[in-house]
Design an enzyme around this catalytic site. Sequence first.
Site, PDB file in Angstrom:
ATOM      1  N   SER A  65       0.806  -1.218   0.000  1.00 67.03           N
ATOM      2  CA  SER A  65       0.000   0.000   0.000  1.00 67.03           C
ATOM      3  C   SER A  65       0.841   1.270   0.000  1.00 67.03           C
ATOM      4  CB  SER A  65      -0.945  -0.063   1.195  1.00 67.03           C
ATOM      5  OG  SER A  65      -1.806   1.028   1.221  1.00 67.03           O
ATOM      6  N   ASP A 275      -3.384   6.194  -3.066  1.00 70.49           N
ATOM      7  CA  ASP A 275      -2.207   5.633  -2.387  1.00 70.49           C
ATOM      8  C   ASP A 275      -1.583   4.559  -3.285  1.00 70.49           C
ATOM      9  OD1 ASP A 275      -4.036   3.590  -2.021  1.00 70.49           O
ATOM     10  OD2 ASP A 275      -3.247   3.026  -0.072  1.00 70.49           O
ATOM     11  N   ASP A 277      -1.526   1.359  -3.615  1.00 68.84           N
ATOM     12  CA  ASP A 277      -2.262   0.239  -4.214  1.00 68.84           C
ATOM     13  C   ASP A 277      -3.677   0.661  -4.611  1.00 68.84           C
ATOM     14  OD1 ASP A 277      -3.119   0.416  -1.580  1.00 68.84           O
ATOM     15  OD2 ASP A 277      -3.432  -1.737  -1.363  1.00 68.84           O
ATOM     16  N   ASP A 279      -6.326   2.022  -3.011  1.00 68.56           N
ATOM     17  CA  ASP A 279      -7.564   1.774  -2.263  1.00 68.56           C
ATOM     18  C   ASP A 279      -7.934   2.946  -1.351  1.00 68.56           C
ATOM     19  OD1 ASP A 279      -5.690   1.347  -0.285  1.00 68.56           O
ATOM     20  OD2 ASP A 279      -6.415  -0.644   0.283  1.00 68.56           O
ATOM     21  N   GLU A 369     -12.770   5.855   6.462  1.00 69.17           N
ATOM     22  CA  GLU A 369     -11.802   6.280   7.455  1.00 69.17           C
ATOM     23  C   GLU A 369     -11.336   7.669   7.025  1.00 69.17           C
ATOM     24  OE1 GLU A 369      -9.573   2.658   9.503  1.00 69.17           O
ATOM     25  OE2 GLU A 369      -8.860   2.957   7.473  1.00 69.17           O
ATOM     26  N   ASN A 371      -8.527   8.703   6.650  1.00 75.67           N
ATOM     27  CA  ASN A 371      -7.391   8.592   5.734  1.00 75.67           C
ATOM     28  C   ASN A 371      -7.803   8.345   4.277  1.00 75.67           C
ATOM     29  OD1 ASN A 371      -7.995   5.838   5.525  1.00 75.67           O
ATOM     30  ND2 ASN A 371      -6.480   5.239   7.042  1.00 75.67           N
TER      31      ASN A 371
HETATM   32  C1  16G Z   1      -4.206  -0.298   7.844  1.00 75.89           C
HETATM   33  C2  16G Z   1      -5.678  -0.380   7.554  1.00 75.89           C
HETATM   34  C3  16G Z   1      -6.307   0.990   7.593  1.00 75.89           C
HETATM   35  C4  16G Z   1      -6.015   1.648   8.924  1.00 75.89           C
HETATM   36  C5  16G Z   1      -4.536   1.635   9.217  1.00 75.89           C
HETATM   37  C6  16G Z   1      -4.299   2.055  10.647  1.00 75.89           C
HETATM   38  C7  16G Z   1      -6.802  -1.887   6.018  1.00 75.89           C
HETATM   39  C8  16G Z   1      -6.905  -2.366   4.613  1.00 75.89           C
HETATM   40  N1  16G Z   1      -5.907  -0.945   6.231  1.00 75.89           N
HETATM   41  O1  16G Z   1      -3.535   0.412   6.854  1.00 75.89           O
HETATM   42  O2  16G Z   1      -7.662   0.839   7.416  1.00 75.89           O
HETATM   43  O3  16G Z   1      -6.463   2.969   8.933  1.00 75.89           O
HETATM   44  O4  16G Z   1      -4.048   0.311   9.087  1.00 75.89           O
HETATM   45  O5  16G Z   1      -2.942   1.965  10.940  1.00 75.89           O
HETATM   46  O6  16G Z   1      -7.510  -2.343   6.899  1.00 75.89           O
HETATM   47  P1  16G Z   1      -2.445   2.046  12.439  1.00 75.89           P
HETATM   48  O7  16G Z   1      -3.090   0.897  13.192  1.00 75.89           O
HETATM   49  O8  16G Z   1      -0.968   1.947  12.345  1.00 75.89           O
HETATM   50  O9  16G Z   1      -2.903   3.362  12.970  1.00 75.89           O
HETATM   51 MG    MG Z   2      -3.723   1.120   0.373  1.00 69.11          MG
END
Ligand code: 16G
Ligand code: MG
Length: 562
Positions: A65, A275, A277, A279, A369, A371
């Site tokens: 990603s 980003d 990939d 998504d 989210e 993000n």
């Molecule tokens: C991952 C998650 C994303 C989340 C992020 C939080 C998927 C596909 N991706 O990238 O949704 O916002 O983790 O990261 O589920 P963190 O736990 O380091 O804050």
């Molecule tokens: Mg991604």
Amino acid sequence: MAQFEEVSQKSALHPKPAGLVLQYGTAGFRTNAKNLDHVMFRMGLLATLRSKNTKATIGVMVTASHNPEEDNGVKLIDPMGEMVAMVWEGYATQLANAEQDDLLPALKDIIKREAINMTQEANVFVGRDTRSSGACLSQAVLDGVSTLDGHNYGLVTTPQLHYMVCCQNTQGQYGEATVEGYYRKLSQAFIRLTKNVPNRTDDQKHLCVDGANGIGALKVREMERHLERELQISLFNDGSSGKLNHQCGADFVKVQQKAPTGVEMTVGERCCSFDGDADRIVYYYSSSAGRFHLLDGDKIATLISTFLKELLTQAGLDLKMAVVQTAYANGSSTQYLENTMKVIMKCTKTGVKHLHHAAQEFDIGVYFESNGHGTVLFSKTAEQKIKQLAEDSTSSDEKKRAALLLQNTINVINQTVGDSISDMLLIEAILAIKGMTVQQWDAIYSDLPNRQLKVRVSNPRVIDTTDAERRAVSPAGLQEAIDSLVKKYRQARSFVRPSGTEDVVRVYAEAETQESADALAHEVSLAVYRLAGGKIHYRQIVMWLTMNFFHQLVNVFGSMKW
Ligand code: 16G
Ligand code: MG
């Protein structure tokens, strides 16, 4: 069994570095590509088991990603295109960490626990992003999938692979399981949504896209010819010279709150970033005063849910719609949706699978989210009711128009997972239909100033949270400390949680002013540090010394008589 002997022999070609321990986290496995060959082979094995277990096609996406180019990772995709079931995340971790001699027993254990019929056929779709390590690593996945049971899609975006898995398992009902099929379905829906919008100028049809030097850029190029100039894209960071995710892409823009390098933005122009990939997506523009304006996942959810709500009212359809967010959603967005738009709001833990599951509970579930990762889910009932109305010759013109718009909206959306390309087309269509500029969209509500920080502690997992990560239940005293700090500021809110992707605790704070949000985030970080076993870091020492120095100064000057 011969099958197991073959696994034994092949696994020796994909040896595990001794002692390496990885965890299947919120985004699958993700680390430096050098350490992933054995993981890929084993995820090929696991995907085959999952496929036999579900009697359906399973996806394996090789991507890291928004991480840097030298990293890679892998995610499993379940039959309807959703993230793999939680218990299989545990199996993935067991399999990835089994030392070489323990691999067969670990496999047999999963087969026994899930009562898998090994004579059942399997089918696995494999895809990868543009990372240079991707070709070898996806070959390692295919080595784990028995040769007859794998289909290699090569370069695809993560959401394209999710989409194709779903198409395959619905026997084409969701669409054709090819990249071309994906382009056709989405672009036809987009053209139907936008073609009859009156007076759309070329300027309004124009959008700057930052492809993060990744797979999204390649795929936007491929898709462009299907869009019949209803959307005119200027593509930047297309991978021809720049480095993947380096100073560009949705994560960079969201975290740094500034424009990516490599994008030629003119004042007021609508821009978006994908980003690595493809998504996630965020939008932005710069004002004449040179200020950067970010429209993140919360603004996107607001635009989409407002549009859908208006259409439901026009169509006279009584469908239950909700917006699902996480604790990171800006307080202003939640306020606006709840109090002004009167939409049902849900808050879940961070991580797409949590939002996705919560959204499935409604007729229409919009989830994003902050993000920029998100999509919209429509229940079978919702889709049927909309279809019936669109085909009902007795309904009024207004109702019919709304139902047709809803139908095409459903078709432009990739319901399996958040998708930069699909989200972009949906947003562009909504702005066109509503005749809205990016500035008008931005003005729907004003974000509360906020700040995110990371704190390094010996074990981030000592922090346990509840209430969708909005409150800490351990270590003792931490929540009380946060509560009393929050009270010092107006319109303030703060929470902490262990990251699922890095070895840190994340701190979020928002407040009426940027200064307050910054101060609150620092104070909460110090409380985490004190109560959750902080590790001393050079940068933290410098920060403390600086803060103390200013404190002393304030004290000295404060006590002086003027
Ligand atoms: C991952 C998650 C994303 C989340 C992020 C939080 C998927 C596909 N991706 O990238 O949704 O916002 O983790 O990261 O589920 P963190 O736990 O380091 O804050
Ligand atoms: Mg991604």
